[in-house]
Write an enzyme that holds these catalytic residues in place. Structure first.
Site, PDB file in Angstrom:
ATOM      1  N   VAL A  62     -78.485 -92.785  25.249  1.00 20.05           N
ATOM      2  CA  VAL A  62     -79.318 -93.755  25.971  1.00 20.05           C
ATOM      3  C   VAL A  62     -80.807 -93.471  25.849  1.00 20.05           C
ATOM      4  O   VAL A  62     -81.635 -94.313  26.224  1.00 20.05           O
ATOM      5  CB  VAL A  62     -78.923 -93.846  27.456  1.00 20.05           C
ATOM      6  CG1 VAL A  62     -77.495 -94.345  27.612  1.00 20.05           C
ATOM      7  CG2 VAL A  62     -79.139 -92.518  28.182  1.00 20.05           C
ATOM      8  N   TYR A 156     -84.761 -83.135  38.443  1.00 15.64           N
ATOM      9  CA  TYR A 156     -83.757 -84.112  38.863  1.00 15.64           C
ATOM     10  C   TYR A 156     -84.269 -84.946  40.024  1.00 15.64           C
ATOM     11  O   TYR A 156     -84.190 -86.184  40.019  1.00 15.64           O
ATOM     12  CB  TYR A 156     -82.474 -83.378  39.251  1.00 15.64           C
ATOM     13  CG  TYR A 156     -81.337 -84.278  39.657  1.00 15.64           C
ATOM     14  CD1 TYR A 156     -80.567 -84.923  38.702  1.00 15.64           C
ATOM     15  CD2 TYR A 156     -81.021 -84.483  41.001  1.00 15.64           C
ATOM     16  CE1 TYR A 156     -79.512 -85.750  39.065  1.00 15.64           C
ATOM     17  CE2 TYR A 156     -79.972 -85.294  41.379  1.00 15.64           C
ATOM     18  CZ  TYR A 156     -79.219 -85.928  40.408  1.00 15.64           C
ATOM     19  OH  TYR A 156     -78.176 -86.751  40.778  1.00 15.64           O
TER      20      TYR A 156
END
Length: 251
Positions: A62, A156
């Protein structure tokens, strides 16, 4: 071209965890599914529950624009349209504080968790606004870390906060085109990536404690329930978590 009985749903990160559970639930409930992920064999294992032609496998990184465009092109070639994108692919790096994270680790997290989601959302949006009838739905996989971080998770947590901005912007940009955008923030669904949470994970007070988990099938049902809504209705944000996890008491 194959006409799906239900929605045509593109799912990224479909080779394992939340992506696999959601894809298989979508298949079992009669939707056409396009499976994206880097590992072709894992995607084929996800698709084993599908009837012939109900699911297609598109090995895709992706973070690569050309691969994303090719995957969505394959979806249209096979099903004729795209109704839903579950923008799910992501990575989590355990690490230390911001002082200990390398630039390479930072870029790797941003590439997958943010740029990858942007590229998939961009391609889905382009197709949804041009198809007839136009419109569709994009569901972004955020995280409870979009609200509150775990220790040692700066890359994250930063990317997941950014996903909230992406979700809001897509929602606004999508209004003239019948495109809805949702975000599901998940806490402690039991997958391969969260296996250690049930045995012990670092808390904000420096202690390591086991945390409650819940079955990933509940995430799958929540995503598909949102996918099946009419486009004049939206679940803008949803938090789905183990009831007794320490999320609300972090810090």
């Amino acid at each position: 071209m194959n006409q799906a009985k239900g929605k045509v749903i593109v799912i990224t990160g479909a080779g394992s965890g939340i992506g696999r559970a959601t894809a298989q639930h979508a298949i079992r409930t009669g939707h056409g599914v396009v499976l994206l992920g880097r590992r072709e064999q894992a995607l084929r294992e996800t698709a084993e529950v599908a009837d012939q032609e109900q699911a297609i496998v598109c090995p895709t990184d992706v973070t690569e624009e050309g691969q994303v465009e090719a995957a969505f092109g394959a979806a249209v070639d096979h099903f004729g349209r795209v109704d839903v994108l579950f923008n799910n692919a992501g990575t989590f790096q355990h690490g230390g504080s911001v002082a200990d994270l390398s630039p390479a680790e930072w870029r790797a997290a941003v590439d997958v968790n943010l740029t990858g989601m942007f590229l998939c959302a961009r391609e889905a949006f382009r197709l949804m606004r041009a198809q007839s009838p136009k419109g569709g739905r994009i569901i972004n996989n955020g995280s409870i870390s979009a609200h509150s971080p775990r220790p040692g998770s700066v890359a994250y947590t930063t990317t997941k906060h950014a996903i909230t901005g992406l979700t809001k912007s897509i929602s606004l940009d999508g209004r003239p085109h019948g495109i809805a955008c949702s975000q599901i923030d998940i806490g402690n669904a039991a997958t391969e990536l969260t296996a250690d949470f049930g045995t012990g994970v670092m808390q904000a007070d420096g202690q390591k404690k086991a945390e409650p988990m819940f079955d990933v099938s509940h995430v799958a049902r929540a995503v598909i329930n949102t996918a099946e809504l009419p486009l004049d209705v939206n679940v803008q944000f949803m938090t789905l978590m183990a009831t007794n996890m320490p999320f609300l008491g972090r810090g």
